[in-house]
Each structure stands twice: as C-alpha cells, then as structure tokens.
Design a protein around this motif. Structure first.
Motif, PDB file in Angstrom:
ATOM      1  N   THR A  73      34.505  19.909  49.476  1.00  0.00           N
ATOM      2  CA  THR A  73      33.651  18.742  49.699  1.00  0.00           C
ATOM      3  C   THR A  73      33.480  17.934  48.415  1.00  0.00           C
ATOM      4  N   ALA A  74      33.304  18.611  47.301  1.00  0.00           N
ATOM      5  CA  ALA A  74      33.161  17.913  46.019  1.00  0.00           C
ATOM      6  C   ALA A  74      34.453  17.187  45.657  1.00  0.00           C
ATOM      7  N   LEU A  75      35.590  17.813  45.914  1.00  0.00           N
ATOM      8  CA  LEU A  75      36.878  17.172  45.652  1.00  0.00           C
ATOM      9  C   LEU A  75      37.025  15.922  46.512  1.00  0.00           C
ATOM     10  N   VAL A  76      36.729  16.047  47.802  1.00  0.00           N
ATOM     11  CA  VAL A  76      36.843  14.904  48.713  1.00  0.00           C
ATOM     12  C   VAL A  76      35.916  13.778  48.279  1.00  0.00           C
ATOM     13  N   GLU A  93      43.191  28.552  45.974  1.00  0.00           N
ATOM     14  CA  GLU A  93      42.512  28.934  44.737  1.00  0.00           C
ATOM     15  C   GLU A  93      42.071  30.382  44.763  1.00  0.00           C
ATOM     16  N   ASP A  94      41.796  30.892  43.561  1.00  0.00           N
ATOM     17  CA  ASP A  94      41.245  32.234  43.488  1.00  0.00           C
ATOM     18  C   ASP A  94      39.782  32.197  43.918  1.00  0.00           C
ATOM     19  N   GLY A  95      39.193  33.351  44.160  1.00  0.00           N
ATOM     20  CA  GLY A  95      37.828  33.445  44.662  1.00  0.00           C
ATOM     21  C   GLY A  95      36.762  32.966  43.699  1.00  0.00           C
ATOM     22  N   ALA A  96      37.089  32.853  42.419  1.00  0.00           N
ATOM     23  CA  ALA A  96      36.086  32.485  41.420  1.00  0.00           C
ATOM     24  C   ALA A  96      36.048  30.985  41.128  1.00  0.00           C
ATOM     25  N   HIS A  97      36.770  30.201  41.905  1.00  0.00           N
ATOM     26  CA  HIS A  97      36.789  28.771  41.617  1.00  0.00           C
ATOM     27  C   HIS A  97      35.395  28.171  41.805  1.00  0.00           C
ATOM     28  N   THR A  98      35.150  27.081  41.082  1.00  0.00           N
ATOM     29  CA  THR A  98      33.848  26.433  41.162  1.00  0.00           C
ATOM     30  C   THR A  98      33.910  25.074  41.837  1.00  0.00           C
ATOM     31  N   LEU A  99      35.091  24.550  42.058  1.00  0.00           N
ATOM     32  CA  LEU A  99      35.232  23.265  42.730  1.00  0.00           C
ATOM     33  C   LEU A  99      35.336  23.505  44.232  1.00  0.00           C
ATOM     34  N   LEU A 148      35.750  26.149  29.115  1.00  0.00           N
ATOM     35  CA  LEU A 148      34.570  27.002  29.271  1.00  0.00           C
ATOM     36  C   LEU A 148      34.917  28.477  29.132  1.00  0.00           C
ATOM     37  N   LYS A 149      36.046  28.867  29.654  1.00  0.00           N
ATOM     38  CA  LYS A 149      36.412  30.284  29.657  1.00  0.00           C
ATOM     39  C   LYS A 149      37.459  30.615  28.604  1.00  0.00           C
ATOM     40  N   ARG A 150      37.756  29.645  27.728  1.00  0.00           N
ATOM     41  CA  ARG A 150      38.762  29.839  26.676  1.00  0.00           C
ATOM     42  C   ARG A 150      40.083  30.346  27.242  1.00  0.00           C
ATOM     43  N   GLY A 151      40.536  29.641  28.256  1.00  0.00           N
ATOM     44  CA  GLY A 151      41.847  29.942  28.806  1.00  0.00           C
ATOM     45  C   GLY A 151      41.863  30.946  29.926  1.00  0.00           C
ATOM     46  N   GLY A 152      40.735  31.458  30.335  1.00  0.00           N
ATOM     47  CA  GLY A 152      40.710  32.456  31.406  1.00  0.00           C
ATOM     48  C   GLY A 152      40.855  31.836  32.770  1.00  0.00           C
ATOM     49  N   ASN A 153      41.173  32.634  33.719  1.00  0.00           N
ATOM     50  CA  ASN A 153      41.269  32.296  35.142  1.00  0.00           C
ATOM     51  C   ASN A 153      41.494  30.816  35.433  1.00  0.00           C
ATOM     52  N   ALA A 154      42.718  30.384  35.358  1.00  0.00           N
ATOM     53  CA  ALA A 154      43.058  28.996  35.649  1.00  0.00           C
ATOM     54  C   ALA A 154      42.860  28.714  37.131  1.00  0.00           C
ATOM     55  N   HIS A 180      39.308  19.336  36.303  1.00  0.00           N
ATOM     56  CA  HIS A 180      38.457  20.495  36.589  1.00  0.00           C
ATOM     57  C   HIS A 180      39.035  21.767  35.971  1.00  0.00           C
ATOM     58  N   ALA A 181      40.338  21.937  36.108  1.00  0.00           N
ATOM     59  CA  ALA A 181      40.991  23.125  35.538  1.00  0.00           C
ATOM     60  C   ALA A 181      40.871  23.134  34.012  1.00  0.00           C
ATOM     61  N   ARG A 182      41.065  21.982  33.404  1.00  0.00           N
ATOM     62  CA  ARG A 182      40.940  21.911  31.943  1.00  0.00           C
ATOM     63  C   ARG A 182      39.516  22.217  31.499  1.00  0.00           C
ATOM     64  N   ALA A 183      38.541  21.727  32.233  1.00  0.00           N
ATOM     65  CA  ALA A 183      37.139  22.021  31.895  1.00  0.00           C
ATOM     66  C   ALA A 183      36.872  23.522  32.013  1.00  0.00           C
ATOM     67  N   ARG A 184      37.407  24.141  33.042  1.00  0.00           N
ATOM     68  CA  ARG A 184      37.245  25.601  33.200  1.00  0.00           C
ATOM     69  C   ARG A 184      37.927  26.341  32.064  1.00  0.00           C
ATOM     70  N   HIS A 185      39.095  25.868  31.653  1.00  0.00           N
ATOM     71  CA  HIS A 185      39.807  26.496  30.541  1.00  0.00           C
ATOM     72  C   HIS A 185      38.974  26.423  29.266  1.00  0.00           C
TER      73      HIS A 185
END
Length: 189
Positions: free
Chosen positions: A55-58, A46-52, A101-107, A94-99
């Motif tokens: 541990t949360a994924l597991v 993932e890129d450095g700005a990910h929020t997941l 929130l950010k209107r399509g930014g940084n997938a 998670h990716a869709r929620a980020r999309h």
C-alpha cells in the motif's frame, strides 16, 4: 486486465490530458487497482523482514504519477511505463535506506522469476538489479528500458512494444537478450 479495460484507461488518460476532471475521477480507481497488483507482485518476493508495504509503494507511486502536470499521457503503456520507472526508484531508495540503517544487512529481495521465464528462481536485492540495469542501459538503453518496463512495471510484450514504439518481435528478441544478460550479471555478482 482485458483489452477493453486497457482501452478505457487510454481513453480516460487522453480525456484527462484534455482537461476533463471527471475522467481523472473515473481513472483513479482503475489505475490504483492495477498499481496495487504490480506492488503486491513485488512485495510477495520480499523477505519477511521487509518494512515497505504494498500500500505504501502504491501510494508513493500513485502520488508521483498523478502529480506530473506536464506529462501528456499518450496511452496506458506510456502511463505504466512511467510507473515502472517510479516503482524502480521507490524500491531502490527504500533498499538503500535499509542498507544504510542495517549497514548492508538483509537487502530488499525480489525474485527475477516474477514475470520472467528463468529456469530457476533466484532472489536478489533491488539495489543489485538497479546497478545491473544501469550498466545494461549504458551498453544498450533499449534493453535496459525493456527490463524496467517488464520487471518493474509488469507490462506485457505488446504493452512494452507500444510504450517504446517498437515491434512486439523486437521486444521479444530484446527481452530474451536482456534477460539472459541480467541473469548472467546477477549470478556473477
């Protein structure tokens, strides 16, 4: 993980299926560690700005797997095959929620090179992989499932063959075909 540990997971799953609560208690740390390994592999890409976080994924995947009361686990490959589907859903959600929130930014980015033999590393978003896999599954469900098990679940050729009840040679052939198809789809997207 060596074959003795893999066999132990299968034995514990079967014992748990038969109502042995102690088997579940022994299974938890082994399965949890394997899920952490898979999650760390996905999170590294993932890129450095990910929020997941891994541990949360597991935790999310683990809770969903253990909570499945009506599943009759057949073996380790069956269990981690189900984990691959859940990992895919969690990452895509998670990716869709980020999309949103950010209107399509940084997938949410993952590399197709992890676990795959593609000559050049490419980074793509999980939603794009999910959409491509959905298209592939309409064309050939087995190819889609092989990618899901290998990429999202981290299963080996042999484990994928066992999970799908097909030969390793078929998995190798289909893996090559599916990987090439997915690579072409992702490059044209």
């Amino acid at each position: 993980m060596n074959s003795a540990q893999q066999g132990n997971i299968t034995e514990l799953l079967l014992a748990w299926n038969n109502g042995d609560r102690a088997a579940l208690d022994r299974l938890i740390p082994v399965v949890y560690e394997e899920l952490r390994r898979i999650a760390r592999r996905h999170m590294r890409a993932e890129d450095g700005a990910h929020t997941l976080q891994a541990t949360a994924l597991v935790n999310s995947v683990y809770i969903r797997l253990i909570d499945q009361k009506r599943v009759n686990w057949q073996n380790r490959a069956h269990f981690f095959g189900a984990a691959a589907q859940i990992i895919r859903r969690v990452l895509v959600d998670h990716a869709r929620a980020r999309h949103r929130l950010k209107r399509g930014g940084n997938a949410l980015k993952v590399s197709l090179n992890d676990g795959m033999s593609i000559p050049k590393a490419i980074e793509i978003d999980v939603v794009a992989v999910d959409e491509a896999l959905s298209r592939l599954a309409k064309f050939d469900p087995q190819l889609g499932r092989i990618i899901e098990l290998r990429f999202f679940g981290g299963l080996s050729i042999e484990e994928t063959a066992e999970a799908l009840n097909i030969s390793s040679a078929t998995v190798k052939r289909d893996w090559s075909t599916a990987r090439a198809w997915l690579y072409r789809e992702m490059r044209s997207a």
